[in-house]
Enzyme design. Structure first.
Site, PDB file in Angstrom:
ATOM      1  N   CYS A  30      21.413  77.511  40.671  1.00 22.97           N
ATOM      2  CA  CYS A  30      22.767  76.970  40.801  1.00 22.97           C
ATOM      3  C   CYS A  30      22.512  75.720  40.149  1.00 22.97           C
ATOM      4  O   CYS A  30      23.266  75.121  39.227  1.00 22.97           O
ATOM      5  CB  CYS A  30      23.230  76.552  42.037  1.00 22.97           C
ATOM      6  N   ASP A  46       6.422  37.710  33.558  1.00 20.61           N
ATOM      7  CA  ASP A  46       5.480  38.988  33.708  1.00 20.61           C
ATOM      8  C   ASP A  46       6.308  40.316  33.382  1.00 20.61           C
ATOM      9  O   ASP A  46       5.608  41.435  33.476  1.00 20.61           O
ATOM     10  CB  ASP A  46       5.254  38.933  35.510  1.00 20.61           C
ATOM     11  N   CYS A  65      30.789  37.961  16.719  1.00 17.82           N
ATOM     12  CA  CYS A  65      32.112  37.190  15.743  1.00 17.82           C
ATOM     13  C   CYS A  65      32.958  37.941  15.127  1.00 17.82           C
ATOM     14  O   CYS A  65      32.679  39.392  15.214  1.00 17.82           O
ATOM     15  CB  CYS A  65      31.522  36.323  15.126  1.00 17.82           C
ATOM     16  N   CYS A 123      21.068  77.021  45.669  1.00 17.39           N
ATOM     17  CA  CYS A 123      19.406  77.068  45.147  1.00 17.39           C
ATOM     18  C   CYS A 123      19.038  76.470  43.903  1.00 17.39           C
ATOM     19  O   CYS A 123      20.041  76.009  43.282  1.00 17.39           O
ATOM     20  CB  CYS A 123      19.326  78.730  45.280  1.00 17.39           C
ATOM     21  N   CYS A 131      31.315  40.612  12.666  1.00 14.27           N
ATOM     22  CA  CYS A 131      30.740  41.743  13.373  1.00 14.27           C
ATOM     23  C   CYS A 131      31.733  42.776  13.383  1.00 14.27           C
ATOM     24  O   CYS A 131      31.552  43.963  13.075  1.00 14.27           O
ATOM     25  CB  CYS A 131      30.240  41.456  14.702  1.00 14.27           C
ATOM     26  N   ASP A 170       5.899  38.646  39.535  1.00 10.54           N
ATOM     27  CA  ASP A 170       7.153  38.031  40.148  1.00 10.54           C
ATOM     28  C   ASP A 170       7.719  37.300  39.075  1.00 10.54           C
ATOM     29  O   ASP A 170       8.880  36.857  39.450  1.00 10.54           O
ATOM     30  CB  ASP A 170       6.676  37.426  41.382  1.00 10.54           C
ATOM     31  N   ASP A 226      -0.688  39.222  38.813  1.00 14.07           N
ATOM     32  CA  ASP A 226      -0.340  37.969  38.249  1.00 14.07           C
ATOM     33  C   ASP A 226      -0.952  37.188  39.330  1.00 14.07           C
ATOM     34  O   ASP A 226      -1.164  37.605  40.551  1.00 14.07           O
ATOM     35  CB  ASP A 226       1.138  37.752  37.854  1.00 14.07           C
TER      36      ASP A 226
END
Length: 813
Positions: free
Chosen positions: A96, A709, A26, A93, A29, A705, A497
């Site tokens: 680098c 979880d 708002c 390499c 803030c 899933d 789960d």
């Protein structure tokens, strides 16, 4: 997110910063952030735009972005961060890699920088407003390398262009070097059996300064940046051999007295060029997974509007559009089938080898192949939000990230080139001073410079990760980052789960025992409470009520009680539907139904209770017992068995009652059971398991899933989410299984173990080449030509060893 760097204002001498501020809700803030920024010493002006969530600050040059960020955070808000991907050119390499990372991290506002030699990319995280893309590119350029913004078209990791580089410079270098080497194998040329000295010079010079110019350019950039790399070692070594030969030729002329080493410098350059070319071709194979996924994106779609079908670019398709897909065509968008039925080949997306039956109402994924019938799909996601785009981003991210084990390599590579040059100088002085043979001293020093190979060190880890994540993606296992891949090999306990993970996630109401009301009334009231819920148990109730065509009353004041159940006001009655714990907290007397509930739980059923807790009642009244049955996935038992075969314990962490949880655990052979666990307590259970394994060095993986979880997935050492679940779960997890098949968990851990083994093998050989080769060269036991061949072979062998991972097949097909 709009991020811009500080801009100097010449007229005032002030610096101007613009950065995003997150968490504002708002106007108050805005005022709070402005006051906090304005109070910083040196800030002349601070303004915050609530609509764009951007802050603009004008301050003296002594004020840093870190100071402004700290002030915003202290005020209770956050400064946004942005991840920028850069393509890096001219790296050769591990040294680098270290140099580029150091250059990027030195910029104020850069939170982290990870550079990948195999993909030739940099992943840079910057604080909003602190640094811009041009500044990042300039920093890389100053370090002696090239950089540009990574585009989606370069998703193959950059190896495409490298692999497609012309082979003719190598062929020409070999053709020019061959006459210099063949006489050493008995082929006679001229009076002395060797080529004329000036002819040798004529053949070697273009190889040294034209075909080998890349080593001088890259070596010069390294020196300018006050660092070293492989190119510098090759340039110094071959120049020493070439220069010694020219000196001898000028001193003695072509009278047979000169010892010329043109063949050494030319052949070393030829071998190194060949090695880099082979390395680039091999690296391209490690990015095959990304290219295969990108190839799944159709360029056009057949859009239906006003009854007419028109082929349009995919970029013009919008959410809600109807797309017609004919048999044999690739589905262009994510969507839901509105007409038709077919079989869909999703093998390159989910790893499922068999076609999947799809009907009206089923979801289809863009990139899959429509195998049989004509279907019409309503678009639900396009572009960057599509499943395929998210998969590509996830695989790209995993291949760009560094594994923790890479830190050791970074520490070694930071000092590698200076140490090698020091050893070469000691070799030169040692041989020269103690033997007086400065020619031999120079050749041995050259061999030291040439045998040293930081390339193999730099490629050891990223190539294995790229190959591992690539083959995993082809089998339906998406690994979000390299850390998850590395940590997974240490997993000793996998926690599951239950609903939707080990079961089909489609429970049915298998028993309904009313108390004081009719069965239809109990079912209708239960359906009323759960009419707006997407929970699988709620769907089972509402679907059965719909099938029986019951009149479901309207419910108001509906709310979910986390981990317990649902509450609602139905026809003037305060109703509660939920777990036994919920009933106990409400003071509901379950009476004679307790024995029935225990019997049902023993059969593996999930039991819920319906109660009337209207305040006007003397006591809460029990209305019904509901029992739900959910079919175990056919792959659940084999999944647990596969984990046991890998020496991994299994655990069940579920909110279901103990009887149901233990019945499922017994049926599947799960070792540890945690039942009646509230969503907020799942993470605590995972924490307990981690504490138990910490001393033994074991890790804990969580498989789930659902939204509930997500905390546990984040708390686990490795979170594994089912793509058939929620986006929240996938976001919290480090690994996503593209099929709802728990057997893929064992495959994910297996590919992690194999990848980590390849990393260790690669690092062993990379270190072994140098630990063995450098002393041999220093003691005069290796010629520059053999050293050059060994150097070229070391990089190629490391990449080829990693590519053996592509033969992995998994066990869940």
């Amino acid at each position: 997110m709009n991020l811009s760097a500080n801009l100097q204002t010449p007229a005032t001498g002030l610096a101007e910063w613009q950065f995003p501020v997150e968490g504002m809700t708002c106007a108050s803030c805005v005022a709070r952030v402005e006051r906090a920024l304005g109070a910083v010493a040196g800030v002349a002006e601070a303004s915050v735009n609530f609509a764009t969530e951007q802050a603009r600050v004008r301050a003296s040059r002594e004020v840093s972005m870190e100071t402004l960020k700290a002030v915003v955070e202290k005020a209770g808000y956050a400064v946004g961060e942005q991840s920028i991907r850069l393509k890096i050119g001219d790296m050769t390499c591990a040294s680098c890699v270290t140099r580029v990372e150091k250059a990027l991290k030195q910029l104020p506002g850069v939170r982290s920088a990870e550079v990948n030699l195999a993909t030739e990319t940099a992943e840079v995280t910057v604080t909003g407003g602190a640094v811009s893309l041009p500044q990042l590119i300039a920093a890389v350029d100053k370090a002696g390398y090239r950089a540009w913004e990574m585009q989606a078209s370069t998703a193959d990791g950059g190896a495409t262009q490298a692999a497609g580089a012309s082979w003719w410079p190598i062929a020409l270098a070999a053709a020019l070097s061959a006459p210099l080497v063949l006489p050493m194998f008995g082929m006679l040329f001229g009076k002395s059996g060797m080529l004329d000295g000036w002819l040798q010079w004529l053949l070697a010079t273009p190889v040294q300064f034209w075909l080998g110019a890349r080593f001088y350019r890259a070596g010069y950039k390294a020196l300018r940046a006050k660092t070293g790399n492989m190119d510098l070692l090759v340039a110094i070594g071959t120049s020493a051999a070439y220069g010694l030969s020219v000196y001898q030729l000028l001193l003695h002329g072509d009278h047979g007295m000169a010892h010329l080493y043109f063949e050494a410098s030319a052949v070393v350059i030829t071998l190194v060029l060949l090695g880099k070319w082979m390395e680039a071709r091999a690296k391209r194979q490690t990015t095959a997974a990304i290219r295969a996924l990108n190839a799944l994106r159709p360029e056009t779609a057949r859009r239906r509007q006003g009854g007419q079908d028109q082929e349009v670019p995919v970029g013009q398709v919008r959410v809600g559009d109807l797309i017609v897909v004919r048999p044999g065509e690739r589905i262009a968008v994510d969507g839901e089938i509105t007409e038709g039925a077919t079989q869909v080949d999703e093998s390159l997306i989910t790893g499922e080898s068999l076609p999947v039956n799809k009907h009206a109402g089923d979801h289809v994924t863009g990139g899959a192949v429509n195998a049989e019938g004509l279907i019409v799909v309503r678009t639900t996601a396009v572009g960057a939000e599509s499943t395929l785009a998210r998969i590509v981003r996830m695989v790209e991210s995993a291949q760009a990230k560094k594994a923790p084990i890479q830190r050791l390599v970074d520490q070694v590579s930071a000092v590698f080139v200076p140490v090698v040059i020091g050893i070469a100088l000691l070799t030169l002085l040692g041989w020269g001073l103690f033997t007086g043979n400065w020619e031999m001293a120079i050749l041995n020093a050259v061999a030291v410079l040439v045998i040293a190979c930081p390339c193999a060190l730099g490629l050891a880890t990223p190539t294995a990760i790229m190959a591992g994540t690539g083959v995993a993606a082809r089998h339906g296992i998406l690994i979000k980052d390299a850390e998850a891949l590395e940590v997974a090999h240490q997993v000793k306990v996998v926690a599951f789960d239950k609903t939707g993970t080990l079961t089909e996630g489609k429970p049915e109401l298998v028993a309904l025992q009313p108390h004081g009301v009719t069965r239809d009334e109990a079912l209708a009231l239960s359906a009323a409470i759960q009419s707006g819920s997407e929970h699988p148990l709620a769907r089972a109730v509402t679907q059965l009520a719909a099938q029986e065509q019951l009149k479901v009353p309207a419910a108001t004041q509906v709310r979910a009680v986390a981990g317990r159940g649902m509450a609602a006001l139905v026809e003037g009655r305060e109703l509660r539907l939920g777990s036994p714990r919920f009933m106990q907290e409400l003071g509901v007397d379950l009476g004679d139904f307790t024995a029935s509930a225990q019997a049902l739980e023993t059969e593996g059923r999930t039991v819920s209770w319906l109660a009337d807790v209207t305040p006007a009642n003397t006591t809460p009244q029990l209305l019904a017992l509901l029992a739900f049955g959910d079919t175990l996935k056919a792959s659940a038992a084999p999944a647990v068995a596969s984990l046991h075969a890998l020496g991994i314990q299994t655990a069940l962490v579920t909110g279901d009652n103990r009887g149901s949880a233990e019945a499922v655990a017994k049926q599947l052979g799960i070792d540890i059971v945690h039942s009646q666990v509230l969503p907020e307590n799942k993470a605590a259970i995972i924490g307990q398991l981690k504490d138990q394994l910490r001393q033994a060095g074991g890790r804990v993986a969580m498989v789930g899933d659902g939204i509930n979880d997500a905390p546990a997935l984040a708390a686990a050492d490795v979170g594994i989410a089912m793509s058939t679940g929620t986006d929240v779960a996938m976001h919290a997890a480090g690994i996503t299984l593209m099929r709802g098949n728990p057997a893929l968990v064992a495959d994910a851990i297996d590919i992690s173990r194999r990848t980590y083994a390849k990393i260790r093998q690669n690092l062993f050989w990379a270190f072994a080449y140098n630990v063995i080769g450098i002393p041999l060269a220093a003691f005069g036991l290796l010629s520059p030509v053999i050293a050059g061949a060994a150097m070229a072979f070391s990089s190629v062998s490391v990449v080829m060893n990693a590519l053996l991972l592509r033969r992995w097949k998994g066990s869940s097909k």
